[in-house]
Design an enzyme around this catalytic site. Structure first.
Site, mmCIF file in Angstrom:
data_model
loop_
_atom_site.group_PDB
_atom_site.id
_atom_site.type_symbol
_atom_site.label_atom_id
_atom_site.label_comp_id
_atom_site.label_asym_id
_atom_site.label_seq_id
_atom_site.Cartn_x
_atom_site.Cartn_y
_atom_site.Cartn_z
ATOM 1 C CG ASP A 164 -8.782 -5.744 3.336
ATOM 2 O OD1 ASP A 164 -9.162 -5.480 2.189
ATOM 3 O OD2 ASP A 164 -7.937 -6.621 3.578
ATOM 4 C CB VAL A 189 -7.930 -1.984 -0.380
ATOM 5 C CG1 VAL A 189 -7.706 -0.476 -0.433
ATOM 6 C CG2 VAL A 189 -9.105 -2.320 0.532
ATOM 7 C CG ASP A 232 -9.428 -8.666 -0.165
ATOM 8 O OD1 ASP A 232 -9.087 -7.537 0.247
ATOM 9 O OD2 ASP A 232 -8.601 -9.504 -0.587
ATOM 10 C CG HIS A 263 -0.067 -4.380 1.828
ATOM 11 N ND1 HIS A 263 1.232 -4.191 1.447
ATOM 12 C CD2 HIS A 263 -0.145 -5.645 2.325
ATOM 13 C CE1 HIS A 263 1.931 -5.297 1.686
ATOM 14 N NE2 HIS A 263 1.118 -6.185 2.222
ATOM 15 C CG ASP A 264 -5.757 -3.182 1.974
ATOM 16 O OD1 ASP A 264 -4.980 -3.255 1.004
ATOM 17 O OD2 ASP A 264 -6.497 -4.127 2.320
#
Length: 316
Positions: free
Chosen positions: A15, A129, A10, A248-249
């Site tokens: 990302d 993710v 997303d 994070h991803d």
């Protein structure tokens, strides 16, 4: 032999860094990217993904638009944790990259995933993710495709604390029914990378300066995107560290080539889909006498040095 994977994204800032890493690392073969509604709407997650791949000359990687809403809800189950396009928004609506030159493929995310998994002669790795809407829809159509997946690596969930609510992490909270379906689908190996791990793998401003100094399109883009994250986390007091932020991803794609980046526990994980206070919470049974078969290898720690090293080396 390169590990073949499909990213389901997303696309916001983290990302984008994961896409850069997966598309450029020599030990990874990015077979396709599917997009889903999440950090921004589907049109923008798709456009942002195309921008990232075009920037690094990887427009050969197909981008397939997926679900524009959760599988069982219309809209999210509550309010987001920041206002769009403010100083606390670490993503923005459109990424600050040149406009996309390429176009999304005609086949949808669900069509692409079904066709690819059904026809695979060797098993693939799926790395979702974002919200799990696309993956859940594929499983609803053909549950047997789990047999074509060697590992599902999910960025999502939280044990100690959430980010969109006190209990829930955004990706799971945004489509809790989808997440519940995925966790119960019977994947041979499901690795879950929650906030508990990603909030330990922080990237600093100094790390960003080193990436920018590489002089490559990927290095400069990653530096700019992560710096935006650092600014937003600082404005929103989202972490206790200063001049650093989680990406994070990217921890998920780093794990594919450096599995030692995380330390996991094999646990039974379910998702709350009903309580008004804790909807979207990933309930991880950490008790010594836990009930239920373990269904996820849950990361509770992550090494920032390994993350920065693999990103910097790849972007060079």
């Amino acid at each position: 032999m390169a590990r073949r994977l499909i990213l389901d994204v997303d696309t916001g800032t983290d990302d984008a860094v994961a896409i850069l890493h997966a598309a450029l690392h020599p030990e990874l073969e990015l077979a396709g990217v599917t997009t889903v509604n999440g950090n921004v709407g589907l049109a923008h997650t798709t456009d942002n993904t195309l921008r990232v791949l075009d920037l690094i000359g990887r427009s050969d990687v197909g981008v397939h638009p997926g679900l524009a809403h959760p599988i069982a809800r219309r809209g999210f189950p509550g309010q987001k944790h920041y206002e769009r396009d403010t100083d606390r928004d670490m993503h923005g609506t459109s990424l600050p990259l040149p406009e996309a030159r390429s176009k999304a493929r005609d086949s949808t995310a669900v069509e692409f995933l079904l066709e690819t998994l059904r026809s695979a002669t060797s098993r693939l790795t799926l790395v979702p993710v974002g919200p799990l809407s696309n993956i859940a829809t594929v499983l609803a159509i053909d549950p047997s495709v789990v047999e074509a997946v060697d590992e599902l690596v999910v960025m999502g969930g939280a044990h100690a604390y959430g980010n969109v609510t006190a209990s829930a992490e955004f990706n799971v909270w945004a489509d809790p029914e989808a997440a519940a379906m995925v966790f119960s689908a019977g994947f041979e190996r499901l690795t879950l990378v929650p906030l508990d791990a990603t909030h330990q793998a922080l990237v600093t401003r100094r790390d960003c300066e080193a990436m920018a100094a590489l002089g490559t399109p990927a290095g400069r883009a990653a530096a700019d995107l992560i710096t935006r994250r650092i600014d937003a986390y600082s404005a929103g007091h989202g972490i206790s560290a200063t001049d650093a932020a989680p990406v994070h991803d990217a921890v998920c794609t780093a794990y594919l080539v450096r599995p030692e980046i995380i330390t996991t526990r094999h646990l039974h994980v379910t998702v709350d889909t009903s309580s008004s206070l804790t909807v979207g919470r990933t309930v991880m049974d950490t008790r010594p006498n836990a009930v239920g078969e373990p269904n996820a290898h849950v990361a509770f720690s992550a090494d920032p040095a390994i993350l920065v090293e693999t990103l910097t080396t790849t972007f060079a």
